[in-house]
Each structure stands twice: as structure tokens, then as C-alpha cells.
Enzyme design. Structure first.
Site, PDB file in Angstrom:
ATOM      1  N   HIS A 169      27.331   0.799  10.645  1.00 58.71           N
ATOM      2  CA  HIS A 169      28.493   0.203  11.311  1.00 58.71           C
ATOM      3  C   HIS A 169      29.237   1.322  12.016  1.00 58.71           C
ATOM      4  O   HIS A 169      29.439   2.405  11.437  1.00 58.71           O
ATOM      5  CB  HIS A 169      29.440  -0.452  10.296  1.00 58.71           C
ATOM      6  CG  HIS A 169      28.786  -1.544   9.523  1.00 58.71           C
ATOM      7  ND1 HIS A 169      28.654  -2.825  10.011  1.00 58.71           N
ATOM      8  CD2 HIS A 169      28.191  -1.540   8.308  1.00 58.71           C
ATOM      9  CE1 HIS A 169      28.008  -3.558   9.123  1.00 58.71           C
ATOM     10  NE2 HIS A 169      27.711  -2.801   8.077  1.00 58.71           N
ATOM     11  N   TYR A 213      35.801   0.559  18.168  1.00 61.50           N
ATOM     12  CA  TYR A 213      34.350   0.782  18.260  1.00 61.50           C
ATOM     13  C   TYR A 213      33.960   1.963  19.145  1.00 61.50           C
ATOM     14  O   TYR A 213      32.780   2.288  19.238  1.00 61.50           O
ATOM     15  CB  TYR A 213      33.672  -0.504  18.763  1.00 61.50           C
ATOM     16  CG  TYR A 213      33.866  -1.662  17.802  1.00 61.50           C
ATOM     17  CD1 TYR A 213      33.364  -1.602  16.504  1.00 61.50           C
ATOM     18  CD2 TYR A 213      34.575  -2.798  18.170  1.00 61.50           C
ATOM     19  CE1 TYR A 213      33.565  -2.638  15.604  1.00 61.50           C
ATOM     20  CE2 TYR A 213      34.776  -3.851  17.282  1.00 61.50           C
ATOM     21  CZ  TYR A 213      34.265  -3.762  16.004  1.00 61.50           C
ATOM     22  OH  TYR A 213      34.454  -4.787  15.106  1.00 61.50           O
TER      23      TYR A 213
HETATM   24  C1  DQA Z   1      30.629  -3.640  13.063  1.00 58.13           C
HETATM   25  C2  DQA Z   1      31.687  -4.090  12.055  1.00 58.13           C
HETATM   26  C3  DQA Z   1      31.690  -5.600  11.887  1.00 58.13           C
HETATM   27  O1  DQA Z   1      32.697  -5.987  10.955  1.00 58.13           O
HETATM   28  C4  DQA Z   1      31.988  -6.277  13.210  1.00 58.13           C
HETATM   29  O2  DQA Z   1      31.910  -7.679  13.075  1.00 58.13           O
HETATM   30  C5  DQA Z   1      31.131  -5.783  14.305  1.00 58.13           C
HETATM   31  C6  DQA Z   1      30.784  -4.360  14.387  1.00 58.13           C
HETATM   32  C7  DQA Z   1      30.703  -2.130  13.348  1.00 58.13           C
HETATM   33  O3  DQA Z   1      29.759  -1.608  13.928  1.00 58.13           O
HETATM   34  O4  DQA Z   1      31.712  -1.483  13.037  1.00 58.13           O
HETATM   35  O5  DQA Z   1      30.789  -6.546  15.227  1.00 58.13           O
HETATM   36  O6  DQA Z   1      29.340  -3.913  12.520  1.00 58.13           O
END
Ligand code: DQA
Length: 154
Positions: A107, A30
Site C-alpha cells: 500500500h 498517495y
Molecule cells: C491503498 C490504500 C487503500 O485503503 C485505498 O483504498 C487505496 C490505496 C494504498 O495504496 O495506500 O485505494 O491501497
């Protein structure tokens, strides 16, 4: 660039569960930016596009749904990172559909390059635009897109 004489259009930037842990949580997936860093990026980017970002995060599905329902009246569009609820929540999807607002789904990670259960998002079918895999910059891209979408429905 925004015209200083035009009142800013308010948009909701909504973040789902565990995004409060950004910076600590799996930084290799992330990134190192914290949610506060992303909030600052959103305020700057929104202002540059004549928008005002109402930035929120919740770990609770019902709180997110309440925010979406309220946004129908108070905001001109929604940028949402539904996080884990992307893959599970029919109720959040239904709230977004009922809002009748322009919606951008973002995302940080490329969900299509990850585990199979992340490849499907209930939100995508009701989003105008989906951005993934651009890290924190995805929020800036999303706000630029939301500026176009909210301009179109003015
Ligand atoms: C997310 C991707 C999702 O699969 C995950 O559960 C998240 C973050 C992203 O920003 O990449 O919590 O939304």
C-alpha cells in the site's frame, strides 16, 4: 544484481481500483507519481533483481481474480496493491490463497494511520510480506522481497 545468463522469473504486479488515477487522486495521501511512473519503477527494479514484471491494473474485482488465477501457472509470485478491495474482498483473498505463490501486499499509504475501516486487510493473512506507508518506493521494496521469496521456492 541479476545474472544475465539466468532467465528472468516472471512476477505479476497487480493494482486494484482507482490506482489508475494516481498522480491526480489525493496526492497528499498517495503521492504525485502516476501509475505509469510506478510501472517504470517496477520494470527497472524487477530487471535489477532478475525478475520480469507483468504490470496490470483493473477497477474490476473479477478481472483481478482472473489475473491471480492465471498467475498460478504463468508467474512465480505476485506483488499486489489490492487498493479498496483490501478491505472488502474475501473472493480476492481466496484467489490469492489458491494461487500457492509467494505474495507481497503493498500500500502506498500507511493504512494503519488512516480511517479505522482501512486498518484491516483480508489480503494480509495470505500475504508473505506486507509493506505500507513507503509510497511508490514500496513497490521497489516489494519486488526486492519477491525476488528473495521466488528464489526460495525455485
Ligand atoms: C491503498 C490504500 C487503500 O485503503 C485505498 O483504498 C487505496 C490505496 C494504498 O495504496 O495506500 O485505494 O491501497
Amino acid at each position: 544484481m541479476a545474472n544475465p545468463d539466468t532467465p528472468a522469473r516472471s512476477v505479476l504486479v497487480l493494482n486494484g481500483p482507482n490506482l489508475n488515477l494516481l498522480g491526480i487522486r489525493e496526492p497528499e495521501v498517495y503521492g504525485k507519481d502516476t501509475l505509469a511512473d510506478i510501472e517504470a519503477l517496477c520494470h527497472t527494479t524487477a530487471a535489477a533483481h532478475g525478475l520480469r514484471a507483468d504490470f496490470r491494473q483493473s477497477n474490476h474485482e473479477g478481472v483481478l481474480i482472473d489475473a491471480v488465477q492465471e498467475a498460478r501457472i504463468t508467474h512465480r509470485g505476485i506483488l499486489i496493491n489490492p487498493a479498496g478491495y483490501s478491505h472488502t474482498s474475501v473472493a480476492l483473498r481466496d484467489a490469492l490463497a489458491a494461487s500457492e505463490l509467494p505474495i507481497v501486499e503493498v500500500h502506498l499509504s500507511n493504512i494503519h494511520r488512516r480511517e479505522p475501516f482501512r486498518h484491516f486487510s483480508y489480503v494480509s493473512a495470505v500475504a508473505d510480506t506486507v509493506i505500507c506507508g513507503a509510497g511508490a518506493h514500496g513497490y521497489a521494496l516489494g519486488l526486492a522481497q519477491l525476488a528473495l521469496l521466488t528464489e526460495a521456492v525455485r
